[in-house]
Design a protein around this motif. Structure first.
Motif, PDB file in Angstrom:
ATOM      1  N   GLY A  85       0.840  -1.190   0.000  1.00  0.00           N
ATOM      2  CA  GLY A  85       0.000   0.000   0.000  1.00  0.00           C
ATOM      3  C   GLY A  85       0.875   1.240   0.000  1.00  0.00           C
ATOM      4  O   GLY A  85       2.023   1.211   0.459  1.00  0.00           O
ATOM      5  N   LEU A  86       0.332   2.338  -0.528  1.00  0.00           N
ATOM      6  CA  LEU A  86       1.088   3.582  -0.642  1.00  0.00           C
ATOM      7  C   LEU A  86       0.847   4.485   0.562  1.00  0.00           C
ATOM      8  O   LEU A  86      -0.209   4.435   1.204  1.00  0.00           O
ATOM      9  N   TRP A  87       1.826   5.311   0.852  1.00  0.00           N
ATOM     10  CA  TRP A  87       1.693   6.315   1.893  1.00  0.00           C
ATOM     11  C   TRP A  87       2.324   7.621   1.408  1.00  0.00           C
ATOM     12  O   TRP A  87       3.227   7.627   0.569  1.00  0.00           O
ATOM     13  N   HIS A  88       1.817   8.741   1.938  1.00  0.00           N
ATOM     14  CA  HIS A  88       2.345  10.043   1.550  1.00  0.00           C
ATOM     15  C   HIS A  88       2.326  10.965   2.761  1.00  0.00           C
ATOM     16  O   HIS A  88       1.350  11.041   3.504  1.00  0.00           O
ATOM     17  N   TRP A  89       3.422  11.709   2.937  1.00  0.00           N
ATOM     18  CA  TRP A  89       3.555  12.614   4.078  1.00  0.00           C
ATOM     19  C   TRP A  89       3.932  13.994   3.525  1.00  0.00           C
ATOM     20  O   TRP A  89       5.019  14.171   2.968  1.00  0.00           O
TER      21      TRP A  89
ATOM     22  N   LEU B 173       7.361  13.254   1.497  1.00  0.00           N
ATOM     23  CA  LEU B 173       7.873  11.879   1.528  1.00  0.00           C
ATOM     24  C   LEU B 173       6.760  10.972   1.019  1.00  0.00           C
ATOM     25  O   LEU B 173       5.622  11.059   1.481  1.00  0.00           O
ATOM     26  N   SER B 174       7.100  10.118   0.071  1.00  0.00           N
ATOM     27  CA  SER B 174       6.127   9.165  -0.474  1.00  0.00           C
ATOM     28  C   SER B 174       6.790   7.796  -0.577  1.00  0.00           C
ATOM     29  O   SER B 174       8.004   7.692  -0.817  1.00  0.00           O
TER      30      SER B 174
ATOM     31  N   ALA C 210      12.179  11.018  -0.948  1.00  0.00           N
ATOM     32  CA  ALA C 210      11.876  12.406  -0.599  1.00  0.00           C
ATOM     33  C   ALA C 210      11.718  13.268  -1.842  1.00  0.00           C
ATOM     34  O   ALA C 210      12.352  13.028  -2.872  1.00  0.00           O
ATOM     35  N   VAL C 211      10.863  14.272  -1.743  1.00  0.00           N
ATOM     36  CA  VAL C 211      10.743  15.326  -2.759  1.00  0.00           C
ATOM     37  C   VAL C 211      11.297  16.603  -2.127  1.00  0.00           C
ATOM     38  O   VAL C 211      10.862  17.008  -1.047  1.00  0.00           O
ATOM     39  N   ARG C 212      12.259  17.238  -2.794  1.00  0.00           N
ATOM     40  CA  ARG C 212      12.936  18.394  -2.217  1.00  0.00           C
ATOM     41  C   ARG C 212      12.661  19.660  -3.055  1.00  0.00           C
ATOM     42  O   ARG C 212      12.455  19.583  -4.270  1.00  0.00           O
TER      43      ARG C 212
ATOM     44  N   LEU D  43      14.822   5.845   1.588  1.00  0.00           N
ATOM     45  CA  LEU D  43      14.318   5.336   2.858  1.00  0.00           C
ATOM     46  C   LEU D  43      14.042   3.845   2.709  1.00  0.00           C
ATOM     47  O   LEU D  43      13.373   3.409   1.773  1.00  0.00           O
ATOM     48  N   GLU D  44      14.579   3.096   3.623  1.00  0.00           N
ATOM     49  CA  GLU D  44      14.292   1.656   3.654  1.00  0.00           C
ATOM     50  C   GLU D  44      14.403   1.197   5.102  1.00  0.00           C
ATOM     51  O   GLU D  44      15.460   1.325   5.718  1.00  0.00           O
TER      52      GLU D  44
END
Length: 625
Positions: free
Chosen positions: A59-63, A154-155, A143-145, A121-122
């Motif tokens: 499943g996907l997550w997004h912050w 962060l996705s 990360a998206v910067r 990230l792992e």
């Protein structure tokens, strides 16, 4: 990961485990970042890879870090038994579901990726399911910067790897544990010991001990009762050891060997206390498939610091101490000291020298007379091996024979002694044709000589030397018979059919003495000197000797008493009807030429007066076994 550091350290020993780790870490690389990726074709996949793909869900997550909003897909929520709307929109809601033990690791990995220390990230951790259990998940993200390089989003994807973890745990457990006993195996123990050694580098006051155990006479159980009962005994021993060792680390090292790590150790005596508990726990016989089996252990102890500083040295020294315990009479314990290593080094050097002793003519055979109690004359002589090195040092048979037994040297030396003794005995009649009774020569055998080709070897040597079969007697100690019971009767029966006599040496010292008389043919019983030594002052010893003489005669077996060292011994044995005697009072082991000279006299030697005179006249400076 849930695995202990040790398991992680040893995971490389199993390629299949390494393959599972790769699948878990990289199995999602080829999948598109969508909520419900299609399952790839599995027509040609490895079974483990199929398990990996079938057993996971994603499943996907997004912050969004600018608003601090956290969102998940329905797939992410379903891993944990929820709908997407059940999951809060704050990252704290996510962190609240992570098992506390793994939360700090997740936060550290997130911080490292946000700051740019990690490119990706792992992180692997446990997270709470709706039913209260915890699932293993692999969380990966990117990360998206912004233009300044600050992380604004962060996705990523979260994958359920619970089944993979379970399979990996099982495989690691199998790689690090013994299947028969369920105990940690040699690899696991070595890693655990390495950890203890490393801990001492930062704390020089820390103490621990290694105990090396070897079951005594385990081979006899396998040979007489079968390998299935042998395996059952090992499993039962493991169970008892676990019960008596508490928190001490126990492992099966291999075969009938076990090792124990006592860590920490408050004082050196604590290791001996553990060893004594082990001996006590094994004292009670095991009941295995209707058989009562006694199992004892020889235990060697090595203390860190005093007995070594690294893993290899500690294990070597504990092993050396264990063999010292076994040599001392079994079911003993010994603590390693440097003198033991010196003896081991000497044994190594002696064994190397022994290999060339025959070529250098350092070995010789001496002969100790055996006397007939009726005639008082020489019945024959026992061939006794001697070794005098070129440097003049005389090595005791008690020292070099065990070294030869441990290697194939005993086969070469045993054949040489047999040929030498037969050639000497064949010359006795030629040198003394007037002898009324042709003497026999008695030669000791090792259990390792009782191979399938031994009867043919005896025939060949008799033919080469010209000795008649009835003038050769082969002696086997009870301990040799005990260790060779599987093959000894058939081989000896074949030899006996040729006319060669069979003698059981050291009779009465083993717990199965009488049973041998039922299982195999014996022409002569040699009564051990430990019984003869006290017949003149111990009524119990006298009764035992009287009973064994009577038993032998009832069975039609000749009996010879060893260790006759005084006139009182000789007189007692004469009155009780002993057939033959041997000992220092009668005559010392003599070089071949001295025995020939004694045979030439054809005198009666059993008279106490003559025996005493001969003993003094024939005394020579030789080492006697």
């Amino acid at each position: 990961m849930p695995l202990p550091i040790l398991a992680g350290f040893l995971i490389a020993i199993a390629a299949v485990i390494a393959g599972l780790v790769w699948v878990r870490r990289h199995g999602t690389d080829s999948k598109s970042v969508t909520d419900d990726s299609a399952t790839p074709s599995r027509s040609k996949q490895d079974p483990l890879e199929s398990l990996a793909i079938e057993g996971k869900s994603e499943g996907l997550w997004h912050w969004d870090l600018t608003t601090n909003k956290f969102r998940v897909s329905s797939g992410w929520a379903s891993i944990l038994g929820y709908n997407a709307e059940d999951i809060g929109d704050s990252p704290d809601d996510w962190f609240a579901m992570v098992h506390p033990y793994y939360l700090s690791g997740l936060r550290m990995d997130l911080a490292a990726h946000r700051s740019g220390k990690k490119d990706q990230l792992e992180c692997e951790y446990r997270i709470r399911h709706r039913d209260g259990t915890h699932r293993w998940v692999l969380c990966r993200g990117q990360a998206v910067r912004n233009q300044k390089g600050d992380t604004i989003e962060l996705s990523g994807v979260q994958t359920d790897v619970t089944r993979l973890i379970e399979v990996e745990n099982r495989l690691v457990h199998e790689a690090l544990h013994d299947r028969l006993t369920g105990l940690p195996n040699r690899n696991f123990f070595s890693a655990r010991l390495s950890q203890a050694v490393e801990s001492c580098q930062s704390d020089s006051r820390r103490r621990f001990a290694v105990l090396f155990l070897d079951l005594d006479r385990f081979k006899q159980v396998n040979d007489t009762l079968g390998h299935l009962i042998g395996d059952e005994l090992l499993a039962s021993v493991a169970g008892r050891l676990q019960n008596c060792l508490g928190d001490n680390f126990l492992a099966r090292f291999g075969g009938d060997e076990f090792v124990v790590l006592v860590d920490p150790l408050k004082d050196p005596s604590g290791a001996q206390a553990v060893a004594k508990r082990i001996h006590k726990s094994l004292a009670e016989p095991f009941l295995l498939q209707g058989h009562q089996v006694v199992s004892q252990a020889s235990i060697g102890i090595a203390l860190n610091g005093a007995s070594g500083t690294d893993t290899e040295e500690l294990m070597r020294n504990a092993d050396i101490a264990m063999y010292e315990a076994k040599s001392a009479g079994k079911n003993r314990l010994r603590v390693y000291n440097p003198a033991m290593y010196e003896r081991t080094q000497r044994d190594y050097d002696l064994e190397n020298d022994l290999r060339a002793a025959i070529e250098r003519n350092e070995l010789m055979v001496h002969y100790q007379p055996q006397i007939c109690m009726k005639s008082g004359k020489i019945r024959g002589a026992e061939a006794l091996l001697r070794w005098k090195r070129k440097n003049g040092e005389t090595i005791s048979p008690g020292e070099f024979i065990p070294l030869a037994e441990k290697s194939d040297l005993i086969l070469e030396i045993g054949e040489w002694v047999l040929r030498e003794a037969c050639a000497e005995a064949a010359g006795w009649r030629k040198s003394h044709p007037s002898l009324t009774d042709l003497p026999i020569v008695a030669v000791n055998l090792s259990g390792r000589q009782l191979h399938q080709g031994f009867p043919a070897l005896v025939s060949r040597i008799l033919a080469e030397t010209g000795l008649q079969a009835e003038n050769l007697e082969l002696e086997l100690t009870e301990s040799v018979l005990l260790d060779s019971m599987e093959r000894a009767p058939a081989v000896l029966e074949d030899v006996a059919r040729k006319g060669v006599s069979i003698a059981i040496d050291d009779f009465g010292t083993g717990y199965s003495s009488i049973s041998y008389l039922r299982k195999m043919t014996a022409d002569v019983i040699k009564l051990d000197q430990s019984f003869v030594a006290d017949v003149d002052k111990d009524t119990r010893a006298a009764a035992l000797v009287k009973g064994m003489i009577s038993l032998a005669h009832d069975l039609g077996i000749t009996i010879l008493a060893e260790g006759v060292e005084c006139a009182e011994h000789l007189e007692f044995l004469r009155l009780k009807g002993c057939d033959f005697v041997q000992g220092y009072f009668i005559g010392l082991p003599l070089p071949a030429d001295r025995l020939r000279a004694l045979l030439a006299t054809d005198r009666a030697l059993a008279s106490p007066v003559l025996a005493s005179a001969d003993r003094v006249a024939d005394r020579i400076p030789v080492t006697v076994p």
